[in-house]
Scaffold this motif. Structure first.
Motif, mmCIF file in Angstrom:
data_model
loop_
_atom_site.group_PDB
_atom_site.id
_atom_site.type_symbol
_atom_site.label_atom_id
_atom_site.label_comp_id
_atom_site.label_asym_id
_atom_site.label_seq_id
_atom_site.Cartn_x
_atom_site.Cartn_y
_atom_site.Cartn_z
ATOM 1 N N LEU A 422 0.799 -1.252 0.047
ATOM 2 C CA LEU A 422 -0.055 -0.056 0.066
ATOM 3 C C LEU A 422 0.622 1.044 0.008
ATOM 4 O O LEU A 422 1.855 1.422 0.723
ATOM 5 C CB LEU A 422 -0.801 -0.016 1.136
ATOM 6 C CG LEU A 422 -1.878 -1.264 1.358
ATOM 7 C CD1 LEU A 422 -2.890 -0.811 2.523
ATOM 8 C CD2 LEU A 422 -2.682 -1.383 0.290
ATOM 9 N N SER A 423 0.565 2.303 -0.625
ATOM 10 C CA SER A 423 1.043 3.473 -0.686
ATOM 11 C C SER A 423 -0.048 4.550 -1.185
ATOM 12 O O SER A 423 -1.171 4.248 -1.485
ATOM 13 C CB SER A 423 2.003 3.483 -1.736
ATOM 14 O OG SER A 423 1.612 3.590 -3.107
ATOM 15 N N GLY A 424 0.251 5.864 -1.138
ATOM 16 C CA GLY A 424 -0.477 6.891 -1.850
ATOM 17 C C GLY A 424 -0.954 6.947 -3.009
ATOM 18 O O GLY A 424 -2.210 7.497 -3.391
ATOM 19 N N GLU A 425 -0.243 5.865 -3.618
ATOM 20 C CA GLU A 425 -0.767 5.672 -5.102
ATOM 21 C C GLU A 425 -1.781 4.722 -5.366
ATOM 22 O O GLU A 425 -1.706 3.920 -6.594
ATOM 23 C CB GLU A 425 0.419 5.815 -6.014
ATOM 24 C CG GLU A 425 1.203 6.886 -6.222
ATOM 25 C CD GLU A 425 2.744 6.842 -6.842
ATOM 26 O OE1 GLU A 425 2.945 5.915 -7.254
ATOM 27 O OE2 GLU A 425 2.857 8.083 -7.218
ATOM 28 N N SER A 426 -2.281 4.135 -4.331
ATOM 29 C CA SER A 426 -3.150 2.587 -4.514
ATOM 30 C C SER A 426 -4.460 2.959 -3.772
ATOM 31 O O SER A 426 -4.580 3.996 -3.100
ATOM 32 C CB SER A 426 -2.215 1.618 -3.714
ATOM 33 O OG SER A 426 -2.096 1.780 -2.397
ATOM 34 N N ALA A 427 -5.430 2.044 -4.076
ATOM 35 C CA ALA A 427 -6.592 2.120 -3.394
ATOM 36 C C ALA A 427 -7.048 0.472 -3.242
ATOM 37 O O ALA A 427 -6.629 -0.279 -3.964
ATOM 38 C CB ALA A 427 -7.609 2.752 -4.217
ATOM 39 N N VAL A 428 -7.955 0.239 -2.034
ATOM 40 C CA VAL A 428 -8.387 -0.926 -1.691
ATOM 41 C C VAL A 428 -9.712 -1.077 -1.978
ATOM 42 O O VAL A 428 -10.489 -0.297 -1.420
ATOM 43 C CB VAL A 428 -7.785 -1.372 -0.203
ATOM 44 C CG1 VAL A 428 -8.472 -2.707 0.128
ATOM 45 C CG2 VAL A 428 -6.554 -1.137 -0.012
ATOM 46 N N ILE A 429 -10.157 -2.010 -2.547
ATOM 47 C CA ILE A 429 -11.677 -2.468 -2.533
ATOM 48 C C ILE A 429 -11.889 -3.881 -1.872
ATOM 49 O O ILE A 429 -11.131 -4.763 -2.266
ATOM 50 C CB ILE A 429 -12.100 -2.383 -4.076
ATOM 51 C CG1 ILE A 429 -11.640 -1.226 -4.987
ATOM 52 C CG2 ILE A 429 -13.443 -3.029 -4.359
ATOM 53 C CD1 ILE A 429 -12.408 -0.091 -4.681
#
Length: 607
Positions: A422-429
């Protein structure tokens, strides 16, 4: 969620973002400062092109659709609009889920389907968006205008000459319904529907007769005046009284806490809650359905409050507090773990998007949540006692023990590695199921998105929602955690992800069934037919586009798969099928399932 929309202006004040768009204002049709709109040529002066221009204006630049004979001409005119991308989906339900996911990042979504067979198929997704306060524009290609009022029976109906069945179904899951079968009032009906969706942050239904979309009309002959939504205003006297009562209540408390709820989104009050936490020093928790709405890197953040299945030490701090302020909560059977929260009403201040209730005492209406929180921040004494208590008792969660070489993969080790991605350039669904609980324990870096559907909890939602979210958030790499049972519901939309060139990473967790249902009430119906999921996705891929799949059985294979997905295959859609034991679940699901089961099985009250 990036909630700014297109070019929406306000009549007298800066317009709010979607989620808190006003609920008591009208759309202004003329503004003194707005130049006279330019004229359009006849080919652009049609109902279909007007609708397309409005969608582009509000920020719904991708529209999810399934063609049908009643909407084909309308689709022609949507496609012809520069800046509007029409994305064909595999079925209407998935198109609705995609519009839902899109709205979570862009602030508004749209889908186009055909009459009744398409409308009733998308209905479930629209109901989910309604429960989550998402503005969706559901557009249906309707019957020829000449057929209304006749005794004709049409195809795609239940065989009756009454065409209102679909409309009646949508009335309970949308905040406005427009049936456009006359050109003379089409402009007004379409604009009212779209502006209502933005003001109420709920879905709307627009049915457009199939023979009207291509016809020029004088009302569409100029570029439309941009939407101008009058902002909803706070009652200042009520605000002062509510702040006075709340400040007196909280300043007397020894160890008060703050808890954010899911309605922070619709109230556009996330920043205001953080400002309040900064000012007062109270620890800040979130309800499970609000994960991702509050920055988890904030110094006062203590985790997810979910009763008996809260993150470590969070419930102890919240439930031992002598005062708690809940901002935008929804207390249902799932979020309350079968109604087992150890909270007392006399200790609580409940702040809803336009209402404040202080303990068992006074209630104050017509008060915007963000105005209340910001005003309250100026009146509270700094009190970090509860956070200091948390800091004293907190013991960091340990790393799950390493597996032995070639040992079957454990779910906790899989999420340990997902955390490191995870980083600020990712998103979790997170899909409905054990992913709810495992993803709640992920610590989100600054800027990392997070979405799941807790209120409605429709399994299969995440596949379509991942498509929509990734289309709206092209600057992020989406990481979707989906169980095999949910994936079987909506798997075909992987095809659309490939067509759109998306680079999502899907962790397909194969444990042989509906695990969340097993922990509530087990039975043979919770066991599903196992698929060769990687082979299925490969067949869908069929050599067209960028897609990579792999099946992993142990941790060494998982590490290698993640390295490939984030390295050599970083520009591909990556599907990592993770084989785990059917009983390998989070401890939180075990606890939650037993409590929800107890709530479901309560005997009838005596008559």
């Amino acid at each position: 969620m990036d909630t700014k929309i297109g070019s929406v202006d306000a009549c007298t004040a800066t317009c709010n973002n979607v989620g808190s768009l006003p609920q008591n204002g009208a759309v202004c049709t003329i503004q003194n400062s707005t130049p006279v709109p330019s004229s359009l040529n006849p080919a652009e002066s049609t109902l279909g092109r007007h609708l397309a221009r409005r969608l582009v204006e509000i920020g719904a630049t991708d529209v999810f659709s399934v063609p049908g004979d009643f909407n084909l001409t309308l689709l022609d005119h949507l496609i012809a609009e520069p800046g509007l991308n029409v994305i064909g989906c595999c079925n209407e339900l998935n198109a609705g889920y995609a519009a839902d996911g899109y709205a979570r990042h862009r602030g508004v979504g749209a889908a186009v389907v055909t009459f009744t067979v398409g409308g009733l198929s998308i209905l479930n997704a629209i109901a989910g968006a309604y429960s989550e306060n998402l503005p969706l524009i559901c557009i249906v290609g309707g019957p020829n205008s000449n057929d209304y009022g006749t005794n004709r029976i049409l195809h795609h109906t239940i065989g009756l000459p009454d065409f209102s069945q679909e409309l009646r179904c949508f009335q309970t899951v949308t905040c406005y319904q427009a049936v456009v079968n006359h050109l003379e009032d089409a402009h007004e009906l379409i604009d009212t529907a779209i502006s209502t969706a933005l003001k109420e942050s709920k879905p709307v239904y627009i049915s457009i007769s199939c023979n009207l979309a291509a016809i020029p009309h004088p009302t569409f002959s100029r570029e439309p005046v941009k939407f101008s939504l009058a902002p909803k205003m706070t009652n200042q006297m009520g605000l002062e009284a509510a702040v006075e009562a709340a400040a007196e209540f909280l300043n007397k408390a020894v160890k008060p806490v703050l808890v954010g709820g899911p309605k922070l989104r619709v109230a556009n009050a996330r920043d205001a809650l953080v400002e309040l936490a900064e000012a007062c020093g109270y620890p800040l928790a979130v309800m499970p359905s609000a994960k991702g709405l509050v920055p988890e890197h904030h110094r006062g953040f203590i985790g997810t409050y979910w009763g008996a299945v809260s993150t470590t030490f969070c419930a102890e701090i919240v439930e031992s507090a002598d005062a708690y302020l809940f901002a935008g909560p929804i207390f249902n059977d799932y979020s309350s773990v079968g109604y087992s929260l150890l909270l007392k009403k006399e200790k609580a201040i409940i702040v809803q998007p336009d209402r404040v209730v202080v303990a068992n005492g006074p209630a104050f209406g017509c008060i915007l949540m963000k105005d209340f929180l910001r005003a309250l921040a100026k009146r509270l004494n700094f009190n970090a006692t509860a956070y200091e208590n948390y800091y004293r008792i907190y013991v960091p969660e340990g790393k799950p023990p390493d597996g032995n070489p070639k040992e079957p993969l454990r779910v906790n080790r899989m999420f340990y590695h997902i955390q490191n991605m995870l980083s600020g350039e990712s998103a979790v669904i997170a899909e409905t199921g054990d992913s709810w609980f495992n993803c709640q324990k992920l610590r989100l870096p600054e800027g990392c998105g997070y979405e799941f559907q807790m209120q409605y909890g429709s399994i299969g939602w995440s596949v379509g929602a991942t498509l929509g979210y990734a289309q709206a958030a092209k600057d992020k790499r989406v990481i979707a955690c989906i169980g095999d049972g949910s994936f079987q519901m909506t798997a075909q939309e992987v095809s659309t992800m490939i067509r759109c060139g998306q680079r999502t990473i899907i962790f397909l967790i194969n444990n042989g069934g509906y695990t969340i249902e097993v922990e509530i009430h087990d039975g043979p119906y919770n066991v599903i037919k196992n698929w060769d999921y990687t082979a299925l996705v490969d067949a869908i891929h069929n050599g067209e586009g960028k897609c990579w799949t792999v099946k992993v059985f142990n941790e060494e294979q998982l590490i290698e798969a993640i390295e490939t997905a984030t390295g050599a295959k970083k520009d591909c859609l990556c599907v990592i099928e993770v084989i785990v034991h059917k009983d390998d679940t989070s401890k939180e699901l075990l606890e939650w399932g037993s409590r929800v089961s107890a709530a479901n099985s309560r005997p009838p009250n005596p008559q």
